[in-house]
Design a protein around this motif. Structure first.
Motif, mmCIF file in Angstrom:
data_model
loop_
_atom_site.group_PDB
_atom_site.id
_atom_site.type_symbol
_atom_site.label_atom_id
_atom_site.label_comp_id
_atom_site.label_asym_id
_atom_site.label_seq_id
_atom_site.Cartn_x
_atom_site.Cartn_y
_atom_site.Cartn_z
ATOM 1 N N UNK A 117 0.919 -1.350 0.189
ATOM 2 C CA UNK A 117 -0.169 -0.612 0.169
ATOM 3 C C UNK A 117 0.806 1.575 -0.352
ATOM 4 N N UNK A 118 2.006 1.408 0.502
ATOM 5 C CA UNK A 118 2.970 2.219 0.943
ATOM 6 C C UNK A 118 3.500 2.724 -0.829
ATOM 7 N N UNK A 119 3.420 1.845 -1.412
ATOM 8 C CA UNK A 119 4.377 1.620 -3.061
ATOM 9 C C UNK A 119 3.334 3.530 -3.710
ATOM 10 N N UNK A 120 4.631 4.002 -4.656
ATOM 11 C CA UNK A 120 3.868 5.045 -4.871
ATOM 12 C C UNK A 120 3.248 4.373 -6.301
ATOM 13 N N UNK A 121 2.246 5.732 -6.184
ATOM 14 C CA UNK A 121 1.839 5.429 -7.955
ATOM 15 C C UNK A 121 1.807 5.084 -9.365
ATOM 16 N N UNK A 122 3.066 6.253 -9.060
ATOM 17 C CA UNK A 122 3.288 5.755 -10.617
ATOM 18 C C UNK A 122 4.552 4.248 -10.420
ATOM 19 N N UNK A 123 4.899 3.821 -9.514
ATOM 20 C CA UNK A 123 5.464 2.411 -9.687
ATOM 21 C C UNK A 123 4.367 1.319 -10.193
ATOM 22 N N UNK A 124 2.664 1.730 -10.312
ATOM 23 C CA UNK A 124 2.174 0.842 -10.279
ATOM 24 C C UNK A 124 1.927 0.207 -11.711
ATOM 25 N N UNK A 125 1.719 -0.896 -11.443
ATOM 26 C CA UNK A 125 1.243 -1.537 -13.026
ATOM 27 C C UNK A 125 0.155 -0.583 -13.374
ATOM 28 N N UNK A 126 -0.492 0.029 -12.781
ATOM 29 C CA UNK A 126 -1.994 0.632 -13.279
ATOM 30 C C UNK A 126 -1.758 1.442 -13.882
ATOM 31 N N UNK A 127 -0.698 2.410 -13.098
ATOM 32 C CA UNK A 127 -0.337 3.789 -13.908
ATOM 33 C C UNK A 127 0.459 3.921 -15.204
ATOM 34 N N UNK A 128 1.428 2.666 -15.591
ATOM 35 C CA UNK A 128 1.352 3.033 -17.049
ATOM 36 C C UNK A 128 0.992 2.315 -17.769
ATOM 37 N N UNK A 129 -0.046 1.580 -17.223
ATOM 38 C CA UNK A 129 -1.478 1.070 -18.446
ATOM 39 C C UNK A 129 -2.231 1.995 -18.385
ATOM 40 N N UNK A 130 -2.609 3.113 -17.596
ATOM 41 C CA UNK A 130 -3.120 4.202 -18.858
ATOM 42 C C UNK A 130 -2.344 5.494 -19.194
ATOM 43 N N UNK A 131 -0.851 5.174 -18.548
ATOM 44 C CA UNK A 131 -0.682 5.651 -19.468
ATOM 45 C C UNK A 131 0.180 6.162 -20.963
ATOM 46 N N UNK A 132 0.249 3.903 -20.856
ATOM 47 C CA UNK A 132 0.210 4.167 -22.572
ATOM 48 C C UNK A 132 -0.919 4.347 -23.069
ATOM 49 N N UNK A 133 -1.928 3.862 -22.562
ATOM 50 C CA UNK A 133 -3.458 3.993 -23.132
ATOM 51 C C UNK A 133 -3.582 5.515 -23.983
ATOM 52 N N UNK A 134 -2.957 6.999 -22.899
ATOM 53 C CA UNK A 134 -3.120 7.788 -23.266
ATOM 54 C C UNK A 134 -2.057 8.398 -24.248
ATOM 55 N N UNK A 135 -1.002 7.972 -24.094
ATOM 56 C CA UNK A 135 -0.487 7.979 -24.623
ATOM 57 C C UNK A 135 -0.503 7.512 -26.643
ATOM 58 N N UNK A 136 -1.638 6.202 -26.666
ATOM 59 C CA UNK A 136 -2.118 5.258 -27.898
ATOM 60 C C UNK A 136 -2.844 6.627 -28.449
ATOM 61 N N UNK A 137 -3.189 7.104 -27.652
ATOM 62 C CA UNK A 137 -4.698 7.889 -28.184
ATOM 63 C C UNK A 137 -4.119 9.052 -28.861
ATOM 64 N N UNK A 138 -3.099 9.722 -27.844
ATOM 65 C CA UNK A 138 -2.639 10.922 -28.279
ATOM 66 C C UNK A 138 -1.996 10.593 -30.177
#
Length: 210
Positions: A117-138
């Motif tokens: 639970x102490x893991x940073x949001x930017x280190x989570x798999x969900x964070x990178x999935x969202x970032x990849x989806x946003x980049x793919x759309x762009x």
């Protein structure tokens, strides 16, 4: 005597010839009067009827030079706008590949274990999935814009005369060097540069038409 002359057609500096003056930019040639050049050390301005001192036509000379330079800069900016999109899209794809690599590393590292639970949001798999989806759309939006821009620019280029269209397409769509264009067109490099300048002015005139 000064050897500064300005073309009556494009405003570029001209070269003095025996009995005349020649513009290296647009090829315009002017025959000088039999009496030759006026006896002055002032810069000269070439007109259709001969040569006058630049002080008599300084405003006109500067205006022509400024207008021509502005046309060329505007044409280059518009023509390069397609490749700007190509470069931006390429950078976005590189960023996407990097994010996917990080995402895969997290998958391997987690090994199916629950993330603290102490893991940073930017280190989570969900964070990178969202970032990849946003980049793919762009990237998809950029590719659509890039295709539309290419069609727009090529449409304008094809309205020009054969050699102008050929040089601008090779330079700004195919991204070829002037040296390669000269070889492919069987022209001297210097002549390709002159044609390129003329083509830019003609392209700018198309863009500025009512």
């Amino acid at each position: 005597m000064s050897e500064t002359y300005f073309c009556p057609k494009c405003g570029a500096q001209m070269n003095l010839l025996t009995g005349g003056a020649y513009c290296p930019a647009c090829g315009c040639a002017v025959t000088l009067p039999a009496s030759g050049l006026p006896p002055t050390d002032l810069p000269l301005y070439v007109t259709s009827t001969g040569v006058q001192t630049l002080t008599e036509n300084s405003a006109e000379g500067r205006r022509k030079m400024t207008d021509t330079a502005a046309k060329i800069d505007a044409a280059k900016k518009e023509l390069n706008s397609y490749y700007d999109l190509v470069r931006k899209t390429r950078n976005l794809k590189n960023n996407l590949d990097e994010l996917r690599g990080r995402m895969e590393s997290i998958r391997v590292f987690q090994g199916g274990e629950r993330v603290s639970a102490s893991k940073k949001n930017t280190d989570t798999l969900e964070y990178y999935i969202d970032k990849c989806a946003a980049l793919e759309a762009k990237i998809a939006a950029n590719i659509w814009e890039m295709s539309a821009k290419q069609d727009e620019i090529e449409g304008k280029i094809n309205e020009l005369s054969g050699v102008y269209a050929d040089i601008l397409h090779k330079r700004y769509i195919e991204r070829k060097s002037f040296e390669k264009i000269a070889v492919e067109c069987n022209y001297a490099w210097r002549w390709v540069m002159r044609l390129h300048r003329r083509a830019l002015i003609a392209f700018s005139d198309l863009s500025n038409r009512p």
